[in-house]
Design a protein around this motif. Structure first.
Motif, PDB file in Angstrom:
ATOM      1  N   LEU A  55     -44.389 -16.945  78.988  1.00 12.08           N
ATOM      2  CA  LEU A  55     -44.374 -18.012  77.831  1.00 12.08           C
ATOM      3  C   LEU A  55     -43.238 -18.499  77.356  1.00 12.08           C
ATOM      4  CD1 LEU A  55     -47.147 -15.873  75.603  1.00 12.08           C
ATOM      5  CD2 LEU A  55     -47.396 -18.185  76.843  1.00 12.08           C
ATOM      6  N   ALA A  56     -42.175 -17.574  77.448  1.00 13.86           N
ATOM      7  CA  ALA A  56     -40.625 -18.028  76.963  1.00 13.86           C
ATOM      8  C   ALA A  56     -40.207 -19.133  77.920  1.00 13.86           C
ATOM      9  CB  ALA A  56     -39.872 -16.855  77.086  1.00 13.86           C
ATOM     10  N   ASP A  57     -40.529 -18.800  79.274  1.00 12.31           N
ATOM     11  CA  ASP A  57     -40.117 -20.067  80.276  1.00 12.31           C
ATOM     12  C   ASP A  57     -40.638 -21.314  79.824  1.00 12.31           C
ATOM     13  OD1 ASP A  57     -38.071 -18.172  81.422  1.00 12.31           O
ATOM     14  OD2 ASP A  57     -39.691 -17.678  82.984  1.00 12.31           O
ATOM     15  N   TRP A  58     -41.949 -21.240  79.613  1.00 20.29           N
ATOM     16  CA  TRP A  58     -42.749 -22.315  79.305  1.00 20.29           C
ATOM     17  C   TRP A  58     -42.302 -23.389  78.029  1.00 20.29           C
ATOM     18  CZ3 TRP A  58     -45.661 -23.829  75.164  1.00 20.29           C
ATOM     19  CH2 TRP A  58     -46.567 -25.149  75.680  1.00 20.29           C
ATOM     20  N   SER A  59     -41.996 -22.420  76.899  1.00 16.23           N
ATOM     21  CA  SER A  59     -41.566 -22.888  75.822  1.00 16.23           C
ATOM     22  C   SER A  59     -40.230 -23.937  75.869  1.00 16.23           C
ATOM     23  CB  SER A  59     -41.720 -22.123  74.616  1.00 16.23           C
ATOM     24  OG  SER A  59     -40.662 -20.945  74.646  1.00 16.23           O
ATOM     25  N   GLU A  60     -39.349 -23.092  76.541  1.00 20.53           N
ATOM     26  CA  GLU A  60     -38.216 -23.556  76.899  1.00 20.53           C
ATOM     27  C   GLU A  60     -38.112 -24.930  77.535  1.00 20.53           C
ATOM     28  OE1 GLU A  60     -33.529 -22.223  78.049  1.00 20.53           O
ATOM     29  OE2 GLU A  60     -35.236 -21.439  79.358  1.00 20.53           O
ATOM     30  N   LYS A  61     -39.068 -25.145  78.553  1.00 16.92           N
ATOM     31  CA  LYS A  61     -39.186 -26.277  79.318  1.00 16.92           C
ATOM     32  C   LYS A  61     -39.971 -27.500  78.538  1.00 16.92           C
ATOM     33  CE  LYS A  61     -40.907 -27.822  83.751  1.00 16.92           C
ATOM     34  NZ  LYS A  61     -41.395 -27.649  84.984  1.00 16.92           N
ATOM     35  N   TRP A  62     -41.000 -26.945  77.498  1.00 17.47           N
ATOM     36  CA  TRP A  62     -41.719 -27.953  77.134  1.00 17.47           C
ATOM     37  C   TRP A  62     -41.706 -28.213  75.803  1.00 17.47           C
ATOM     38  CZ3 TRP A  62     -44.070 -31.239  80.238  1.00 17.47           C
ATOM     39  CH2 TRP A  62     -44.108 -31.042  81.545  1.00 17.47           C
ATOM     40  N   PHE A  63     -41.163 -27.127  75.029  1.00 10.63           N
ATOM     41  CA  PHE A  63     -41.135 -27.489  73.507  1.00 10.63           C
ATOM     42  C   PHE A  63     -39.809 -28.198  73.042  1.00 10.63           C
ATOM     43  CE2 PHE A  63     -43.533 -24.083  70.908  1.00 10.63           C
ATOM     44  CZ  PHE A  63     -44.703 -24.120  71.558  1.00 10.63           C
ATOM     45  N   PRO A  64     -40.208 -29.244  72.391  1.00  7.98           N
ATOM     46  CA  PRO A  64     -38.910 -30.120  72.013  1.00  7.98           C
ATOM     47  C   PRO A  64     -38.198 -29.505  70.702  1.00  7.98           C
ATOM     48  CG  PRO A  64     -40.841 -31.076  70.863  1.00  7.98           C
ATOM     49  CD  PRO A  64     -41.301 -30.006  71.962  1.00  7.98           C
ATOM     50  N   ASP A  65     -37.019 -30.243  70.367  1.00  5.54           N
ATOM     51  CA  ASP A  65     -36.368 -29.675  68.992  1.00  5.54           C
ATOM     52  C   ASP A  65     -37.375 -29.584  68.028  1.00  5.54           C
ATOM     53  OD1 ASP A  65     -33.401 -29.493  68.314  1.00  5.54           O
ATOM     54  OD2 ASP A  65     -34.307 -30.551  66.741  1.00  5.54           O
ATOM     55  N   ALA A  66     -36.812 -28.904  67.159  1.00  6.00           N
ATOM     56  CA  ALA A  66     -37.616 -28.836  65.789  1.00  6.00           C
ATOM     57  C   ALA A  66     -37.865 -30.013  65.081  1.00  6.00           C
ATOM     58  CB  ALA A  66     -36.933 -27.687  64.764  1.00  6.00           C
ATOM     59  N   TYR A  67     -36.507 -30.945  65.151  1.00  8.21           N
ATOM     60  CA  TYR A  67     -36.708 -32.255  64.475  1.00  8.21           C
ATOM     61  C   TYR A  67     -37.833 -33.022  65.012  1.00  8.21           C
ATOM     62  CZ  TYR A  67     -35.167 -37.109  63.578  1.00  8.21           C
ATOM     63  OH  TYR A  67     -35.206 -38.276  63.308  1.00  8.21           O
ATOM     64  N   ILE A  68     -37.886 -33.029  66.242  1.00  6.23           N
ATOM     65  CA  ILE A  68     -39.362 -33.748  66.797  1.00  6.23           C
ATOM     66  C   ILE A  68     -40.618 -33.294  66.292  1.00  6.23           C
ATOM     67  CG2 ILE A  68     -40.122 -34.172  69.217  1.00  6.23           C
ATOM     68  CD1 ILE A  68     -37.499 -35.297  68.663  1.00  6.23           C
ATOM     69  N   ILE A 106     -41.736 -17.410  68.045  1.00  5.72           N
ATOM     70  CA  ILE A 106     -41.658 -18.394  69.220  1.00  5.72           C
ATOM     71  C   ILE A 106     -40.947 -19.682  69.101  1.00  5.72           C
ATOM     72  CG2 ILE A 106     -43.676 -17.239  70.466  1.00  5.72           C
ATOM     73  CD1 ILE A 106     -45.343 -19.077  69.346  1.00  5.72           C
ATOM     74  N   ASN A 107     -40.523 -20.029  67.878  1.00  9.72           N
ATOM     75  CA  ASN A 107     -40.131 -21.200  67.669  1.00  9.72           C
ATOM     76  C   ASN A 107     -38.405 -21.160  67.530  1.00  9.72           C
ATOM     77  OD1 ASN A 107     -39.113 -23.685  66.592  1.00  9.72           O
ATOM     78  ND2 ASN A 107     -41.135 -24.337  66.038  1.00  9.72           N
ATOM     79  N   PRO A 108     -37.723 -21.709  68.327  1.00 10.76           N
ATOM     80  CA  PRO A 108     -36.333 -21.308  68.495  1.00 10.76           C
ATOM     81  C   PRO A 108     -35.497 -21.926  67.275  1.00 10.76           C
ATOM     82  CG  PRO A 108     -36.974 -23.253  70.116  1.00 10.76           C
ATOM     83  CD  PRO A 108     -38.210 -22.726  69.461  1.00 10.76           C
ATOM     84  N   PHE A 109     -36.075 -22.730  66.449  1.00 13.73           N
ATOM     85  CA  PHE A 109     -34.936 -23.335  65.442  1.00 13.73           C
ATOM     86  C   PHE A 109     -34.288 -22.356  64.790  1.00 13.73           C
ATOM     87  CE2 PHE A 109     -34.593 -24.996  61.224  1.00 13.73           C
ATOM     88  CZ  PHE A 109     -33.826 -26.134  61.434  1.00 13.73           C
ATOM     89  N   TRP A 110     -34.763 -21.284  64.219  1.00 10.01           N
ATOM     90  CA  TRP A 110     -33.932 -20.325  63.326  1.00 10.01           C
ATOM     91  C   TRP A 110     -33.088 -19.317  64.563  1.00 10.01           C
ATOM     92  CZ3 TRP A 110     -33.132 -22.364  59.027  1.00 10.01           C
ATOM     93  CH2 TRP A 110     -34.149 -23.119  58.395  1.00 10.01           C
ATOM     94  N   SER A 162     -39.748 -11.112  71.572  1.00 15.06           N
ATOM     95  CA  SER A 162     -40.181 -11.801  70.388  1.00 15.06           C
ATOM     96  C   SER A 162     -41.663 -12.099  70.281  1.00 15.06           C
ATOM     97  CB  SER A 162     -39.572 -13.006  69.990  1.00 15.06           C
ATOM     98  OG  SER A 162     -38.195 -12.863  69.420  1.00 15.06           O
ATOM     99  N   ILE A 163     -42.261 -12.476  71.545  1.00 17.66           N
ATOM    100  CA  ILE A 163     -43.569 -12.753  71.658  1.00 17.66           C
ATOM    101  C   ILE A 163     -44.563 -11.373  71.673  1.00 17.66           C
ATOM    102  CG2 ILE A 163     -45.478 -13.384  73.206  1.00 17.66           C
ATOM    103  CD1 ILE A 163     -43.583 -16.051  73.952  1.00 17.66           C
TER     104      ILE A 163
END
Length: 456
Positions: free
Chosen positions: A8-21, A404-408, A427-428
Motif C-alpha cells: 500500500l505504501a508503494d502504491w500511495s507513493e506512486k499515485w498519491f499527489p501532493d497535499a496541495y493537489i 497514510i497521508n504523507p503531508f505531516w 503506519s498502516i
C-alpha cells in the motif's frame, strides 16, 4: 500484514499527489456541488474569493505552532535531554516502543515539537542500539501525529473554538465558543489518550523485527553518525554582533513575556487563558529562553520556516471552500443529511468515520475543521449531542488518515533522511488497529457526555 502495508505504501507513493493537489480537488468538488445547488460560476467565485483570507490569523497561529515547536526541540537543553533518553533502550524492540511513547507524549504538548523531538531522538537511539529497523522506528516517531496530537494542548480545533476572534463569524453564530473544559480537559479525553498510547506502544513492540531480520539505517545508506551537523558560531566576531550573542536581550523579552502570561492566567484562569495565542506565546518565549542568545534562536527559527509553507498556502484555500459551502447552502444540505442518517446514539460514530475519510483529501486538522464544523455542529445541536464532544470526535478521527497521508511526515522525513514509503508500511499496520478502536471509543464515551447549549 506488514507486507501488505509495504504494498500500500508503494502504491500511495506512486499515485498519491501532493497535499496541495488534494485541496484543489476539494475546491473543484465543492464548486461542482454548488453549481448543482443553483449557484452561478460568478457567485461561486465571489463566495470563494470573499472568504479566501478569513483564516489568515488562524493560519499564522498554526505556522507558529510549527516554528515554536521546532525552536524548542532544537535547543541545547532539549538536545541534551534527548541524548540522555537515547541511552535507556537496549534492544531493537524496546527502542521502537520507547520512541513511540515519547513521540506520543510530546505530541500532547505540541505536534510541531513532537515531530522534531522524535526525529532527533530516532537519530540518537539509532546510533546506540544496533539492529533497529529504521522503518519501524521512523513510523514510531510519527505516532503522535497519527494518533493523539489533536487530543492534547496543540489541538487546533479545540483551541480555535475557545478564541472568538479566530472563529469565522458564520461558524460562531452556530456554536459560540466552546471552552477547553468541554474538549481536551475531560476525563473521557484522558481515557482515549491512555488507551491509544498503550495500544500503540504495544503494537510497536511486537511488530518490530528482530535485529537479524531488520533493515537498518546503514543498510539503506543513511548515516546517523557523529559530526554531521555544522557547528554554529557561539561568539561575536564584530562589535555589531555582540548583542546577537549575548543573553541580555533574551532575558529582557522573556521577563516581559512572563509578566504577560501571569497576568492572563490571573485574569482568566489557567484553563480559559490557554487559547491559541497564549499557547504559541508561551512556546515562543520558552524557545527564546532555551536558545539563550538571539542568534541561536534566529538560526533555529529560520530552519523551521520552510516547514510552514503548506500551512500558509493551503489554509486560505480551506477558507475559500468554507465560503462556497456557506454561500451555496451546502452546509444546510449536509446538516440535513447527517440528521437523516443519525440519531443521538449513532451521530458520534458517523462523524468519526466521515471525518477520517475526508482527512485523506484535506490533510489539515484546523483547516478541515473549519470546513466540517458548520454542518456537524448544527446537526449536533438538533440531536442534543455535546458540541465539545463533537470537537473531540473530530480530533480523534481526524488523526487517523495521517497514518497514510504523507503531508505531516515531511519534517520528520527531513531529519531522518527517509521517504514516505519507508514509514507508511508500519503506519498502516497501526491504522488497522486504531480505526475500530477510535470509532468505538468516540461512540461509547459519548453516552457519558451531557449536552451543554452553545455559549455566546
Amino acid at each position: 500484514m506488514a507486507r501488505a502495508g509495504f504494498v500500500l505504501a508503494d502504491w500511495s507513493e506512486k499515485w498519491f499527489p501532493d497535499a496541495y493537489i488534494f485541496a484543489i480537488i476539494a475546491v473543484v468538488i465543492v464548486g461542482l456541488a454548488a453549481l448543482f445547488m443553483g449557484r452561478t460560476p460568478i457567485q461561486i467565485g465571489v463566495d470563494f474569493g470573499s472568504h479566501f483570507w478569513d483564516l489568515v490569523p488562524f493560519a499564522m497561529q498554526m505556522a507558529f505552532v510549527v516554528i515554536s515547536g521546532y525552536v524548542v526541540a532544537t535547543s541545547k537543553p532539549v538536545n541534551r535531554l534527548i541524548v540522555k533518553l537515547s541511552a535507556i533502550p537496549k534492544t531493537p524492540k524496546t527502542a521502537v516502543a520507547f520512541v513511540a511513547f515519547f513521540a506520543m507524549v510530546a505530541s500532547l504538548l505540541s505536534w510541531g515539537f513532537s515531530l522534531i523531538f522524535s526525529g532527533i531522538l530516532i537519530r540518537e537511539v539509532s546510533k546506540r542500539v544496533k539492529g533497529v529497523d529504521y522503518r519501524a522506528i521512523g513510523a514510531a516517531g510519527y505516532l503522535g501525529l497519527g494518533s493523539i496530537w489533536a487530543l492534547g494542548l496543540s489541538s487546533a480545533p479545540a483551541l480555535l473554538m475557545t478564541t472568538k476572534s479566530s472563529i469565522p463569524t458564520s461558524l460562531y453564530k452556530i456554536s459560540g465558543t466552546i471552552p477547553l473544559t468541554e474538549t481536551i480537559f475531560t476525563w473521557q479525553n484522558l481515557v482515549m489518550i491512555i488507551v491509544l498510547i498503550v495500544m500503540s506502544v504495544t503494537i510497536c513492540y511486537y511488530s518490530t523485527p528482530n535485529a537479524d531480520k531488520a533493515k537498518t539505517a546503514e543498510m539503506a545508506g543513511i548515516n546517523y553518525g557523529e559530526g554531521e551537523d555544522t557547528k554554529e558560531r557561539t561568539k561575536a566576531e564584530k562589535p555589531g554582533e555582540w548583542l546577537e550573542y549575548s543573553p541580555i536581550l533574551t532575558f529582557v523579552i522573556v521577563s516581559i513575556g512572563i509578566v504577560y502570561v501571569f497576568n492572563v492566567i490571573n485574569t482568566k484562569g489557567p484553563i480559559a487563558a490557554l487559547d491559541l495565542n497564549t499557547y504559541n506565546f508561551i512556546f515562543l518565549m520558552l524557545g527564546m529562553l532555551l536558545h539563550w542568545t538571539p542568534r541561536s534562536f534566529l538560526n533555529a527559527a529560520a530552519k523551521a520556516i520552510p516547514a510552514t509553507g503548506g500551512v500558509l498556502i493551503q489554509f486560505p484555500i480551506y477558507a475559500g471552500i468554507f465560503g462556497v459551502l456557506m454561500g451555496s447552502g451546502l452546509t444546510e444540505l449536509l446538516m440535513k443529511f447527517f440528521l437523516s442518517i443519525s440519531t443521538q446514539n449513532t451521530f458520534p460514530a458517523i462523524v468519526g468515520i466521515y471525518s477520517a475519510i475526508l482527512g485523506l483529501f484535506l490533510p489539515s486538522g484546523g483547516g478541515k475543521f473549519v470546513v466540517e464544523a458548520p454542518y456537524l455542529l448544527e446537526a449536533a445541536k438538533h440531536l442534543h449531542v455535546g458540541l465539545g464532544w463533537v470537537v473531540q470526535v473530530y480530533n480523534a478521527a481526524e488523526a487517523l488518515p495521517n497514518f497514510i497521508n504523507p503531508f505531516w511526515m515531511l519534517p520528520l522525513m527531513g531529519i531522518m533522511g527517509v521517504k514516505a514509503r519507508d514509514l507508511a508500511g508500519f503506519s498502516i499496520l497501526q491504522l488497522v488497529f486504531h480505526l475500530p478502536v477510535v470509532i468505538f471509543m468516540v461512540w461509547i464515551l459519548a453516552k457519558t457526555v451531557p449536552y451543554i447549549p452553545a455559549i455566546f
